[in-house]
Design a protein around this motif. Structure first.
Motif, PDB file in Angstrom:
ATOM      1  N   SER A  12      37.387  45.827  34.948  1.00 54.17           N
ATOM      2  CA  SER A  12      36.844  44.504  35.231  1.00 54.17           C
ATOM      3  C   SER A  12      36.965  43.627  33.997  1.00 54.17           C
ATOM      4  CB  SER A  12      35.378  44.620  35.635  1.00 54.17           C
ATOM      5  OG  SER A  12      34.759  43.353  35.629  1.00 54.17           O
ATOM      6  N   THR A  13      37.451  42.398  34.203  1.00 59.09           N
ATOM      7  CA  THR A  13      37.522  41.404  33.133  1.00 59.09           C
ATOM      8  C   THR A  13      36.745  40.177  33.584  1.00 59.09           C
ATOM      9  OG1 THR A  13      39.737  42.181  32.574  1.00 59.09           O
ATOM     10  CG2 THR A  13      39.075  40.049  31.676  1.00 59.09           C
ATOM     11  N   VAL A  14      35.722  39.797  32.824  1.00 64.03           N
ATOM     12  CA  VAL A  14      34.942  38.602  33.176  1.00 64.03           C
ATOM     13  C   VAL A  14      35.752  37.369  32.792  1.00 64.03           C
ATOM     14  CG1 VAL A  14      32.817  37.320  32.775  1.00 64.03           C
ATOM     15  CG2 VAL A  14      32.755  39.829  32.911  1.00 64.03           C
ATOM     16  N   LEU A  15      36.044  36.514  33.791  1.00 63.79           N
ATOM     17  CA  LEU A  15      36.817  35.295  33.575  1.00 63.79           C
ATOM     18  C   LEU A  15      35.925  34.094  33.300  1.00 63.79           C
ATOM     19  CD1 LEU A  15      39.403  35.767  36.484  1.00 63.79           C
ATOM     20  CD2 LEU A  15      39.662  36.413  34.071  1.00 63.79           C
ATOM     21  N   SER A  16      34.744  34.103  33.895  1.00 61.42           N
ATOM     22  CA  SER A  16      33.801  33.003  33.719  1.00 61.42           C
ATOM     23  C   SER A  16      32.412  33.505  34.060  1.00 61.42           C
ATOM     24  CB  SER A  16      34.176  31.836  34.644  1.00 61.42           C
ATOM     25  OG  SER A  16      33.176  30.830  34.607  1.00 61.42           O
ATOM     26  N   GLN A  17      31.411  32.950  33.378  1.00 59.71           N
ATOM     27  CA  GLN A  17      30.030  33.287  33.700  1.00 59.71           C
ATOM     28  C   GLN A  17      29.156  32.060  33.488  1.00 59.71           C
ATOM     29  OE1 GLN A  17      28.893  37.076  32.163  1.00 59.71           O
ATOM     30  NE2 GLN A  17      27.133  37.205  33.503  1.00 59.71           N
ATOM     31  N   PHE A  18      29.561  30.953  34.150  1.00 56.09           N
ATOM     32  CA  PHE A  18      28.831  29.701  34.001  1.00 56.09           C
ATOM     33  C   PHE A  18      27.577  29.710  34.864  1.00 56.09           C
ATOM     34  CE2 PHE A  18      28.214  25.327  35.742  1.00 56.09           C
ATOM     35  CZ  PHE A  18      27.648  24.782  34.617  1.00 56.09           C
ATOM     36  N   TRP A  19      27.731  29.790  36.163  1.00 55.85           N
ATOM     37  CA  TRP A  19      26.589  29.896  37.079  1.00 55.85           C
ATOM     38  C   TRP A  19      26.549  31.304  37.639  1.00 55.85           C
ATOM     39  CZ3 TRP A  19      25.828  30.647  42.413  1.00 55.85           C
ATOM     40  CH2 TRP A  19      24.530  30.387  42.862  1.00 55.85           C
ATOM     41  N   GLY A  20      27.616  31.678  38.312  1.00 56.84           N
ATOM     42  CA  GLY A  20      27.793  33.057  38.755  1.00 56.84           C
ATOM     43  C   GLY A  20      28.845  33.703  37.874  1.00 56.84           C
ATOM     44  N   LYS A  21      29.168  34.940  38.176  1.00 59.23           N
ATOM     45  CA  LYS A  21      30.162  35.667  37.391  1.00 59.23           C
ATOM     46  C   LYS A  21      31.451  35.778  38.188  1.00 59.23           C
ATOM     47  CE  LYS A  21      29.600  40.128  36.489  1.00 59.23           C
ATOM     48  NZ  LYS A  21      29.216  41.396  35.834  1.00 59.23           N
ATOM     49  N   LEU A  22      32.554  35.338  37.594  1.00 56.75           N
ATOM     50  CA  LEU A  22      33.878  35.487  38.181  1.00 56.75           C
ATOM     51  C   LEU A  22      34.593  36.590  37.426  1.00 56.75           C
ATOM     52  CD1 LEU A  22      36.151  34.568  40.109  1.00 56.75           C
ATOM     53  CD2 LEU A  22      36.817  32.903  38.352  1.00 56.75           C
ATOM     54  N   GLU A  23      34.952  37.652  38.145  1.00 59.71           N
ATOM     55  CA  GLU A  23      35.624  38.805  37.527  1.00 59.71           C
ATOM     56  C   GLU A  23      37.008  39.011  38.118  1.00 59.71           C
ATOM     57  OE1 GLU A  23      32.996  42.525  37.092  1.00 59.71           O
ATOM     58  OE2 GLU A  23      32.107  41.419  38.756  1.00 59.71           O
ATOM     59  N   ARG A  24      37.909  39.474  37.290  1.00 66.94           N
ATOM     60  CA  ARG A  24      39.189  39.986  37.777  1.00 66.94           C
ATOM     61  C   ARG A  24      39.039  41.503  37.825  1.00 66.94           C
ATOM     62  NH1 ARG A  24      45.441  39.317  35.780  1.00 66.94           N
ATOM     63  NH2 ARG A  24      46.058  41.406  36.430  1.00 66.94           N
ATOM     64  N   ILE A  25      39.256  42.071  38.993  1.00 70.24           N
ATOM     65  CA  ILE A  25      39.146  43.514  39.178  1.00 70.24           C
ATOM     66  C   ILE A  25      40.556  44.068  39.393  1.00 70.24           C
ATOM     67  CG2 ILE A  25      38.070  45.368  40.510  1.00 70.24           C
ATOM     68  CD1 ILE A  25      35.986  43.479  39.342  1.00 70.24           C
ATOM     69  N   ASP A  26      40.961  44.970  38.521  1.00 72.84           N
ATOM     70  CA  ASP A  26      42.253  45.659  38.650  1.00 72.84           C
ATOM     71  C   ASP A  26      41.970  47.101  39.043  1.00 72.84           C
ATOM     72  OD1 ASP A  26      44.148  43.549  37.587  1.00 72.84           O
ATOM     73  OD2 ASP A  26      42.795  43.742  35.877  1.00 72.84           O
ATOM     74  N   PHE A  27      42.760  47.622  39.977  1.00 74.46           N
ATOM     75  CA  PHE A  27      42.534  48.994  40.427  1.00 74.46           C
ATOM     76  C   PHE A  27      43.789  49.549  41.093  1.00 74.46           C
ATOM     77  CE2 PHE A  27      41.317  46.014  43.688  1.00 74.46           C
ATOM     78  CZ  PHE A  27      41.793  46.538  44.883  1.00 74.46           C
ATOM     79  N   ASP A  28      43.862  50.862  41.116  1.00 76.63           N
ATOM     80  CA  ASP A  28      44.924  51.552  41.842  1.00 76.63           C
ATOM     81  C   ASP A  28      44.399  51.875  43.232  1.00 76.63           C
ATOM     82  OD1 ASP A  28      46.570  51.519  39.578  1.00 76.63           O
ATOM     83  OD2 ASP A  28      45.775  53.429  38.854  1.00 76.63           O
ATOM     84  N   PHE A  29      45.209  51.542  44.260  1.00 73.67           N
ATOM     85  CA  PHE A  29      44.796  51.737  45.649  1.00 73.67           C
ATOM     86  C   PHE A  29      45.814  52.608  46.372  1.00 73.67           C
ATOM     87  CE2 PHE A  29      44.570  50.619  50.158  1.00 73.67           C
ATOM     88  CZ  PHE A  29      43.206  50.716  50.398  1.00 73.67           C
ATOM     89  N   LYS A  30      45.317  53.635  47.065  1.00 73.75           N
ATOM     90  CA  LYS A  30      46.184  54.542  47.824  1.00 73.75           C
ATOM     91  C   LYS A  30      46.260  54.078  49.278  1.00 73.75           C
ATOM     92  CE  LYS A  30      46.880  59.454  48.825  1.00 73.75           C
ATOM     93  NZ  LYS A  30      46.289  60.804  48.688  1.00 73.75           N
ATOM     94  N   PHE A  31      47.460  53.726  49.719  1.00 73.98           N
ATOM     95  CA  PHE A  31      47.669  53.284  51.098  1.00 73.98           C
ATOM     96  C   PHE A  31      47.759  54.483  52.039  1.00 73.98           C
ATOM     97  CE2 PHE A  31      48.717  49.610  48.633  1.00 73.98           C
ATOM     98  CZ  PHE A  31      48.372  48.529  49.435  1.00 73.98           C
ATOM     99  N   LYS A  32      47.692  54.231  53.339  1.00 75.30           N
ATOM    100  CA  LYS A  32      47.711  55.306  54.330  1.00 75.30           C
ATOM    101  C   LYS A  32      48.989  56.135  54.269  1.00 75.30           C
ATOM    102  CE  LYS A  32      44.534  53.176  57.594  1.00 75.30           C
ATOM    103  NZ  LYS A  32      44.339  52.556  58.894  1.00 75.30           N
TER     104      LYS A  32
END
Length: 196
Positions: A12-32
């Motif tokens: 998780s990388t916090v991009l902004s935290q002015f009023w709420g928190k905007l995060e960029r979430i990077d993850f590995d996802f396994k498809f069906k």
């Protein structure tokens, strides 16, 4: 976060935290099909929220609010005016029921003791992590304790609207009511026949 075998290497990388928190979430996802792919999404939010629709079974009226909303304005809709149910953010350590009673007093000027929880929903689960606890509450004229209007320190200027339920339903069709929480709660009253 709940463990899921389809997801790993979450960062998780916090991009902004002015009023709420905007995060960029990077993850590995396994498809069906068994393939893994690195994905990136953004998630925004502050805290969970509440919304309540007040209704009077005797007069067949509901209480809504009208206020300026900047996202509605910059979308070029209704000059930024939104007609909606009362709502707000849950403070840390507060129960949704406590929040909704407080918000009904501040925004609408009503003291509510007869609450019914309807559901807890995500309004835009692709990006917003806020869950909204939906309530309905019966009111009588004697439950009105002041004029409402919101809190000046929170930058609120709210017009309280007490209108017939049938008119509110017509306002969905005419697109005067465009708030999803409001539409859901009005439809709930209709489906359950609470103001027939």
């Amino acid at each position: 976060m709940k463990k899921d075998k389809r997801i790993k290497n979450i960062t998780s990388t916090v991009l902004s935290q002015f009023w709420g928190k905007l995060e960029r979430i990077d993850f590995d996802f396994k498809f069906k099909n068994g393939n893994w792919k690195r994905l990136s999404h953004e998630a925004y939010g502050k805290s969970d929220g509440v919304a309540i629709l007040l209704y009077n079974p005797e007069t067949k009226k509901v209480v809504l609010s009208k206020q300026f909303r900047i996202p509605v304005f910059i979308s070029g809709v209704s000059q930024g005016v939104s007609i909606e149910v009362c709502g707000g953010a849950i403070d840390e350590g507060e129960l949704p029921e406590t929040t909704v009673i407080r918000e009904a007093k501040e925004e609408l000027g009503y003291h509510i003791s007869n609450l019914k929880a309807i559901n807890t929903v995500f309004l835009s689960p692709g990006i917003v992590r806020e869950r909204v606890h939906l309530f309905i509450g019966e009111y009588k004229d004697s439950d009105k304790i002041d004029h409402g209007g919101g809190l000046e320190i929170e930058g609120e200027e709210i017009e309280v609207m007490e209108i017939p339920f049938n008119k509110a339903m017509e306002m969905i069709d005419s697109r005067e009511i465009i708030d999803a929480r409001t539409i859901m709660l009005l439809q709930h009253l209709k489906i359950k026949g609470l103001l027939s």
